[in-house]
Design a protein around this motif. Structure first.
Motif, mmCIF file in Angstrom:
data_model
loop_
_atom_site.group_PDB
_atom_site.id
_atom_site.type_symbol
_atom_site.label_atom_id
_atom_site.label_comp_id
_atom_site.label_asym_id
_atom_site.label_seq_id
_atom_site.Cartn_x
_atom_site.Cartn_y
_atom_site.Cartn_z
ATOM 1 N N GLU A 1 11.984 -1.967 -11.075
ATOM 2 C CA GLU A 1 13.225 -1.765 -10.330
ATOM 3 C C GLU A 1 13.238 -2.667 -9.089
ATOM 4 O O GLU A 1 12.228 -2.766 -8.390
ATOM 5 C CB GLU A 1 13.365 -0.294 -9.880
ATOM 6 N N ALA A 2 14.366 -3.338 -8.850
ATOM 7 C CA ALA A 2 14.582 -4.077 -7.608
ATOM 8 C C ALA A 2 15.445 -3.182 -6.724
ATOM 9 O O ALA A 2 16.538 -2.777 -7.130
ATOM 10 C CB ALA A 2 15.292 -5.394 -7.902
ATOM 11 N N VAL A 3 14.930 -2.862 -5.534
ATOM 12 C CA VAL A 3 15.574 -1.824 -4.725
ATOM 13 C C VAL A 3 15.949 -2.362 -3.344
ATOM 14 O O VAL A 3 15.115 -2.961 -2.665
ATOM 15 C CB VAL A 3 14.623 -0.614 -4.548
ATOM 16 N N ASN A 4 17.183 -2.150 -2.950
ATOM 17 C CA ASN A 4 17.640 -2.466 -1.600
ATOM 18 C C ASN A 4 17.929 -1.144 -0.893
ATOM 19 O O ASN A 4 18.699 -0.323 -1.391
ATOM 20 C CB ASN A 4 18.904 -3.337 -1.655
ATOM 21 N N ILE A 5 17.268 -0.949 0.248
ATOM 22 C CA ILE A 5 17.385 0.343 0.947
ATOM 23 C C ILE A 5 17.898 0.102 2.359
ATOM 24 O O ILE A 5 17.256 -0.602 3.153
ATOM 25 C CB ILE A 5 16.020 1.061 1.041
ATOM 26 N N GLU A 6 19.041 0.698 2.667
ATOM 27 C CA GLU A 6 19.606 0.547 4.012
ATOM 28 C C GLU A 6 19.361 1.836 4.800
ATOM 29 O O GLU A 6 19.581 2.935 4.291
ATOM 30 C CB GLU A 6 21.115 0.272 3.897
ATOM 31 N N PHE A 7 18.910 1.664 6.018
ATOM 32 C CA PHE A 7 18.636 2.810 6.894
ATOM 33 C C PHE A 7 19.655 2.831 8.023
ATOM 34 O O PHE A 7 20.499 1.939 8.130
ATOM 35 C CB PHE A 7 17.213 2.700 7.467
ATOM 36 N N ASN A 8 19.539 3.852 8.882
ATOM 37 C CA ASN A 8 20.469 3.931 10.012
ATOM 38 C C ASN A 8 20.090 2.986 11.133
ATOM 39 O O ASN A 8 20.848 2.777 12.077
ATOM 40 C CB ASN A 8 20.505 5.367 10.556
ATOM 41 N N GLU A 9 18.866 2.443 11.060
ATOM 42 C CA GLU A 9 18.360 1.553 12.106
ATOM 43 C C GLU A 9 17.333 0.637 11.457
ATOM 44 O O GLU A 9 16.899 0.900 10.326
ATOM 45 C CB GLU A 9 17.710 2.386 13.222
ATOM 46 N N PRO A 10 16.891 -0.407 12.132
ATOM 47 C CA PRO A 10 15.892 -1.297 11.529
ATOM 48 C C PRO A 10 14.603 -0.554 11.192
ATOM 49 O O PRO A 10 14.213 0.396 11.881
ATOM 50 C CB PRO A 10 15.643 -2.349 12.627
ATOM 51 N N PHE A 11 13.963 -0.965 10.095
ATOM 52 C CA PHE A 11 12.702 -0.355 9.651
ATOM 53 C C PHE A 11 11.686 -1.487 9.573
ATOM 54 O O PHE A 11 11.738 -2.307 8.654
ATOM 55 C CB PHE A 11 12.894 0.279 8.270
ATOM 56 N N PRO A 12 10.758 -1.577 10.533
ATOM 57 C CA PRO A 12 9.808 -2.704 10.507
ATOM 58 C C PRO A 12 9.047 -2.748 9.181
ATOM 59 O O PRO A 12 8.561 -1.726 8.699
ATOM 60 C CB PRO A 12 8.863 -2.396 11.675
ATOM 61 N N VAL A 13 8.956 -3.944 8.611
ATOM 62 C CA VAL A 13 8.322 -4.104 7.296
ATOM 63 C C VAL A 13 6.887 -3.581 7.315
ATOM 64 O O VAL A 13 6.448 -2.898 6.379
ATOM 65 C CB VAL A 13 8.365 -5.594 6.865
ATOM 66 N N GLU A 14 6.154 -3.895 8.396
ATOM 67 C CA GLU A 14 4.743 -3.480 8.458
ATOM 68 C C GLU A 14 4.607 -1.962 8.398
ATOM 69 O O GLU A 14 3.704 -1.431 7.767
ATOM 70 C CB GLU A 14 4.083 -4.017 9.735
ATOM 71 N N GLU A 15 5.523 -1.276 9.083
ATOM 72 C CA GLU A 15 5.484 0.193 9.074
ATOM 73 C C GLU A 15 5.788 0.717 7.663
ATOM 74 O O GLU A 15 5.120 1.617 7.160
ATOM 75 C CB GLU A 15 6.514 0.733 10.076
ATOM 76 N N ALA A 16 6.798 0.135 7.021
ATOM 77 C CA ALA A 16 7.146 0.568 5.660
ATOM 78 C C ALA A 16 5.980 0.335 4.707
ATOM 79 O O ALA A 16 5.634 1.186 3.881
ATOM 80 C CB ALA A 16 8.381 -0.197 5.174
ATOM 81 N N ARG A 17 5.343 -0.835 4.849
ATOM 82 C CA ARG A 17 4.208 -1.166 3.979
ATOM 83 C C ARG A 17 3.083 -0.149 4.165
ATOM 84 O O ARG A 17 2.502 0.356 3.207
ATOM 85 C CB ARG A 17 3.722 -2.582 4.306
ATOM 86 N N HIS A 18 2.811 0.182 5.442
ATOM 87 C CA HIS A 18 1.743 1.146 5.737
ATOM 88 C C HIS A 18 2.079 2.519 5.140
ATOM 89 O O HIS A 18 1.225 3.163 4.520
ATOM 90 C CB HIS A 18 1.569 1.246 7.260
ATOM 91 N N LEU A 19 3.334 2.945 5.300
ATOM 92 C CA LEU A 19 3.728 4.265 4.774
ATOM 93 C C LEU A 19 3.610 4.311 3.251
ATOM 94 O O LEU A 19 3.133 5.291 2.681
ATOM 95 C CB LEU A 19 5.172 4.585 5.184
ATOM 96 N N LEU A 20 4.027 3.237 2.607
ATOM 97 C CA LEU A 20 3.965 3.220 1.132
ATOM 98 C C LEU A 20 2.521 3.136 0.653
ATOM 99 O O LEU A 20 2.156 3.741 -0.368
ATOM 100 C CB LEU A 20 4.801 2.067 0.577
ATOM 101 N N GLU A 21 1.693 2.455 1.398
ATOM 102 C CA GLU A 21 0.278 2.345 1.043
ATOM 103 C C GLU A 21 -0.401 3.711 1.065
ATOM 104 O O GLU A 21 -1.290 3.999 0.272
ATOM 105 C CB GLU A 21 -0.399 1.402 2.056
ATOM 106 N N GLN A 22 0.050 4.558 2.015
ATOM 107 C CA GLN A 22 -0.545 5.888 2.166
ATOM 108 C C GLN A 22 0.094 6.929 1.253
ATOM 109 O O GLN A 22 -0.431 8.024 1.094
ATOM 110 C CB GLN A 22 -0.346 6.403 3.616
ATOM 111 N N ALA A 23 1.238 6.619 0.667
ATOM 112 C CA ALA A 23 2.028 7.649 -0.017
ATOM 113 C C ALA A 23 1.385 8.106 -1.327
ATOM 114 O O ALA A 23 0.848 7.295 -2.090
ATOM 115 C CB ALA A 23 3.431 7.110 -0.304
ATOM 116 N N ALA A 24 1.472 9.409 -1.583
ATOM 117 C CA ALA A 24 0.927 9.970 -2.818
ATOM 118 C C ALA A 24 1.670 9.398 -4.016
ATOM 119 O O ALA A 24 2.901 9.302 -4.013
ATOM 120 C CB ALA A 24 1.079 11.493 -2.798
ATOM 121 N N GLY A 25 0.931 8.993 -5.025
ATOM 122 C CA GLY A 25 1.540 8.507 -6.267
ATOM 123 C C GLY A 25 1.988 7.055 -6.208
ATOM 124 O O GLY A 25 2.556 6.557 -7.169
ATOM 125 N N VAL A 26 1.736 6.394 -5.060
ATOM 126 C CA VAL A 26 2.184 5.001 -4.899
ATOM 127 C C VAL A 26 0.960 4.100 -4.716
ATOM 128 O O VAL A 26 -0.010 4.480 -4.057
ATOM 129 C CB VAL A 26 3.115 4.854 -3.669
#
Ligand code: NAP
Length: 340
Positions: free
Chosen positions: A250-275
């Motif tokens: 899946e190619a996914v584009n996700i819009e938030f209410n404010e900017p989401f720093p890439v490094e933070e997103a990467r860290h969160l996904l790295e820690q996420a269960a099942g990911v």
């Protein structure tokens, strides 16, 4: 009504045991040491009488009847929507919990629609039936939920690249067979899928809706909203069948209410269960279906700032939809009922 599963080895029935999801359910029940006292395998008259190996023994597939569910604690159903609808009453009347892979009950109020890493508590509110979400939706929500926990989601736009296995065991065989036909210089003619998939692709063939989205695309919209409890989430999907044997992308584009720093997103996904993060920027190496085939995690990578919108991220994901997109998710739901 609310019920957990009894704290003892369980009598488990797999309805649709001869199918692609059914076969994976058998594999995972064994692999995860699910507490099985007795295992019943059920399908239609086509497979009745054949045997399947499970835990060192040959179990005969039975044709499902109204009596089949007597004494059964848990039914893992993967025989399609009409079969699930036909047997729901008999299953729940027998006192069994039904975890259903079809789309028959997913949007029904009172039927929890559960991805254990995302909304585990919903499973405990069941009244006998718990729905397993659409495969592409399960894979997507695993990546959305860890991000949505930190910034409000505004809009999701997704394009899917769905493998033949999403259409069942016969579609996988057809892709293999028609690939040989093409390689031998012949003209492929499909019987299972609406068009030849070998060396081709086509828009998902589920019925078109009045808004000209197909049913699969609207499943993603509606089910994601229900699982994530975001009824107003803006969401658009395009679903495509591609000549991959197993595992969806899946190619996914996700819009938030404010900017989401890439490094933070990467860290969160790295820690996420099942990911699992597969992202080697230097080597230009990101998730591929073969990375996840036969494996549990959803692989995410190529997380990047959307250059057209300061509040949006782009990412790519791959997941084995027979496994996490169907069988594994269903068994994890049952495990939630045992653990509670
Ligand atoms: P499949 O490979 O075509 O298998 C279908 C199974 O259902 C077979 O065991 C078949 O038995 C059985 N069946 C068909 N008609 C029946 C009837 N009248 N009574 C009893 N059993 C019957 O399909 P699948 O891919 O495993 O999909 C099964 C369900 O899971 C569908 O609802 C599908 O939408 C859902 N699902 C599939 C995936 C996926 O990636 N494939 C992912 C998520 C959800 P026979 O051998 O006797 O025909």
């Amino acid at each position: 009504m609310y019920s957990t599963l009894p704290d003892r080895p369980l009598n488990v029935a797999v309805l649709g045991a001869s199918g692609a999801v059914g076969q994976e359910l058998l594999l995972l029940l064994q692999e995860r040491h699910f507490p099985v006292a007795q295992l019943k395998l059920m399908a239609s008259s086509r497979s009745a009488g054949t045997t399947r190996q499970w835990s060192g023994e040959a179990i005969t597939v039975e044709e499902v009847t109204a009596q089949s569910f007597k004494g059964v604690d848990l039914v893992l159903a993967s025989a399609g929507g009409s079969v699930s609808r036909q047997w729901r009453e008999a299953i729940t009347a027998s006192g069994a919990v039904m975890v259903d892979n079809s789309s028959a009950f997913r949007m029904e109020p009172g039927v929890p629609l559960v991805v254990p890493e995302v909304n585990p508590k919903a499973a405990l509110e069941h009244r006998g039936v718990i729905a397993n979400p659409n495969c592409t939706t399960i894979l997507l929500t695993l990546a959305l939920a860890p991000l949505a926990a930190h910034r409000a989601l505004r809009r999701v736009v997704v394009s899917t690249y769905q493998s033949a296995s999403g259409a069942g065991a016969r579609a996988m065989e057809e892709l293999k067979g028609l690939s040989r036909v093409v390689l031998d210089g012949g003209t492929p003619v499909s019987e299972v899928l609406p068009h030849p998939l070998a060396f081709n692709l086509f828009l998902h063939n589920s019925p078109l809706q009045p808004n000209h989205y197909c049913e699969e695309e609207m499943k993603m919209v509606n089910e994601t909203r229900k699982i994530m409890d975001l009824p107003d989430l803006r969401f658009s999907a395009t679903c495509v069948r591609v000549p991959v044997l197993r595992a969806h992308s899946e190619a996914v584009n996700i819009e938030f209410n404010e900017p989401f720093p890439v490094e933070e997103a990467r860290h969160l996904l790295e820690q996420a269960a099942g990911v699992e993060l597969i992202e080697d920027l230097a080597a230009n190496r990101f998730p591929m279906p073969i990375d996840v085939t036969g494996r549990d995690p959803v692989a995410v990578g190529r997380i990047r700032q959307d250059i057209s919108d300061p509040n949006a991220l782009e990412l790519w994901l791959c997941g084995d939809q027979i496994r996490k997109g169907a069988a594994l998710n269903a068994i994890q739901i049952a495990e939630l009922l045992i653990a509670s």
